[in-house]
Design an enzyme around this catalytic site. Structure first.
Site, PDB file in Angstrom:
ATOM      1  CG  MET A 130       6.073  56.614 -27.664  1.00  0.00           C
ATOM      2  SD  MET A 130       7.256  55.251 -27.808  1.00  0.00           S
ATOM      3  CE  MET A 130       6.136  53.917 -28.200  1.00  0.00           C
ATOM      4  CD  GLU A 159      13.709  50.329 -21.845  1.00  0.00           C
ATOM      5  OE1 GLU A 159      13.633  51.500 -22.220  1.00  0.00           O
ATOM      6  OE2 GLU A 159      12.731  49.546 -21.869  1.00  0.00           O
ATOM      7  N   GLY A 184       9.051  59.503 -19.433  1.00  0.00           N
ATOM      8  CA  GLY A 184      10.402  60.079 -19.428  1.00  0.00           C
ATOM      9  C   GLY A 184      11.367  59.454 -18.442  1.00  0.00           C
ATOM     10  CD  GLU A 224      15.964  48.098 -41.578  1.00  0.00           C
ATOM     11  OE1 GLU A 224      15.497  47.028 -41.214  1.00  0.00           O
ATOM     12  OE2 GLU A 224      17.160  48.275 -41.886  1.00  0.00           O
ATOM     13  CG  LEU A 225      10.230  51.651 -37.111  1.00  0.00           C
ATOM     14  CD1 LEU A 225      10.247  53.091 -36.623  1.00  0.00           C
ATOM     15  CD2 LEU A 225       8.800  51.137 -37.230  1.00  0.00           C
ATOM     16  CG  ASP A 226      12.250  50.180 -33.845  1.00  0.00           C
ATOM     17  OD1 ASP A 226      12.634  51.265 -33.358  1.00  0.00           O
ATOM     18  OD2 ASP A 226      11.081  49.768 -33.752  1.00  0.00           O
ATOM     19  CG  HIS A 248      12.989  48.849 -29.928  1.00  0.00           C
ATOM     20  ND1 HIS A 248      11.819  49.475 -30.327  1.00  0.00           N
ATOM     21  CD2 HIS A 248      12.770  47.513 -30.023  1.00  0.00           C
ATOM     22  CE1 HIS A 248      10.935  48.551 -30.667  1.00  0.00           C
ATOM     23  NE2 HIS A 248      11.491  47.353 -30.489  1.00  0.00           N
ATOM     24  CG  ASN A 282      14.785  54.865 -20.836  1.00  0.00           C
ATOM     25  OD1 ASN A 282      15.752  54.206 -20.475  1.00  0.00           O
ATOM     26  ND2 ASN A 282      13.625  54.314 -21.164  1.00  0.00           N
TER      27      ASN A 282
HETATM   28  C1  GAR Z   1      10.704  52.621 -22.874  1.00  0.00           C
HETATM   29  O1  GAR Z   1      10.470  51.278 -22.530  1.00  0.00           O
HETATM   30  C2  GAR Z   1      11.345  52.706 -24.238  1.00  0.00           C
HETATM   31  O2  GAR Z   1      12.245  51.672 -24.514  1.00  0.00           O
HETATM   32  C3  GAR Z   1      10.142  52.593 -25.134  1.00  0.00           C
HETATM   33  O3  GAR Z   1       9.133  53.351 -24.495  1.00  0.00           O
HETATM   34  C4  GAR Z   1       9.378  53.355 -23.089  1.00  0.00           C
HETATM   35  C5  GAR Z   1       9.465  54.782 -22.654  1.00  0.00           C
HETATM   36  O4  GAR Z   1       9.550  54.876 -21.272  1.00  0.00           O
HETATM   37  N1  GAR Z   1      10.408  53.093 -26.441  1.00  0.00           N
HETATM   38  C6  GAR Z   1       9.838  52.622 -27.539  1.00  0.00           C
HETATM   39  O5  GAR Z   1       9.008  51.741 -27.533  1.00  0.00           O
HETATM   40  C7  GAR Z   1      10.312  53.279 -28.822  1.00  0.00           C
HETATM   41  N2  GAR Z   1       9.751  52.627 -29.946  1.00  0.00           N
HETATM   42  P1  GAR Z   1      10.052  56.209 -20.587  1.00  0.00           P
HETATM   43  O6  GAR Z   1       9.211  57.349 -21.176  1.00  0.00           O
HETATM   44  O7  GAR Z   1       9.746  56.020 -19.135  1.00  0.00           O
HETATM   45  O8  GAR Z   1      11.513  56.386 -20.878  1.00  0.00           O
END
Ligand code: GAR
Length: 215
Positions: A87, A171, A12, A140-142, A106, A14
């Site tokens: 996820m 990010e 978490g 569409e995925l991503d 992403h 982000n």
């Molecule tokens: C982040 O790097 C995000 O971009 C990625 O998972 C991580 C989560 O980190 N997301 C994906 O891969 C989505 N397909 P966080 O839980 O510390 O934010």
């Protein structure tokens, strides 16, 4: 005041960056996880944010999980739903229900490296730059329209963890920026499902590249 719901699956960080950014005009209505053990839930609780768990493991069918998640989100009537390291792949009906108000981050420069293990695949491909993308979610995925991207170098000696950390730090800058733009009403879809950001200057599209030998 725009109300947002943030979906997480784990750490978490982000979500934490968005909370810590204290974006004017944004109220974080809830943080929802598909896993009860998501570390980010503790941070949200400590900050007095509503939390909920909708465990995918409790649902044999994806449609049933999506419906339960949608009900938990819609209880807060959010203006925006933010996927922050969430996820699970979401079904088309769910995605359409939140059309234009569902953002994802992403860890790659989309359309390169959709899906999982993006840093490993970038290293294997030998690319010289890598990064992250915030985009609106479509079925569409991503594949949805890009809101903001950040570019970082891939440096000699990088391994998956080093590269992931370099991308993650960025990010944490671009996701609050995207939410701020949404809250300010500055994001709009244009022809070809591109996103226009009203008033955004080029410096807000961050590049973090080393200078060339000749510079
Ligand atoms: C982040 O790097 C995000 O971009 C990625 O998972 C991580 C989560 O980190 N997301 C994906 O891969 C989505 N397909 P966080 O839980 O510390 O934010």
């Amino acid at each position: 005041m725009k109300s947002i719901v943030i979906l997480i699956s784990g750490r978490g960080s982000n979500m934490e960056a968005i909370v810590r950014a204290g974006i004017p005009g944004v109220r974080i209505a809830a943080v929802i996880s598909n896993r009860a053990d998501a570390a980010g839930l503790a941070f949200a609780m400590k900050h007095g944010i509503n939390t909920a768990v909708v465990a995918h493991a409790d649902h044999a069918e994806r449609a049933s999980f999506d419906a339960a998640l949608q009900a938990a989100i819609d209880a807060h009537a959010p203006d925006l739903v933010v996927l922050a390291g969430f996820m699970r792949v979401l079904g088309d009906d769910f995605v359409r229900h939140y059309s234009g108000r569902l953002l994802n981050i992403h860890p790659s420069l989309l359309p390169s490296f959709p899906g999982l293990h993006t840093h490993r695949r970038a290293l294997a491909a030998g690319v010289r730059v890598h990064g992250a993308t915030v985009h609106f979610v479509t079925p569409e995925l991503d594949g949805g329209p890009v809101v903001i991207q950040v570019v970082v170098p891939v440096l000699p000696g990088d391994d998956e963890d080093i590269l992931a950390a370099r991308v993650l730090a960025e990010e944490h800058r671009i996701y609050p920026q995207a939410v701020r733009w949404f809250a300010e009403g500055r994001l709009s879809m244009t022809e070809g499902a591109h996103v226009a950001v009203a008033g955004a200057r080029p410096k807000q599209f961050a590049l973090h590249l080393p200078p060339l030998d000749t510079e």
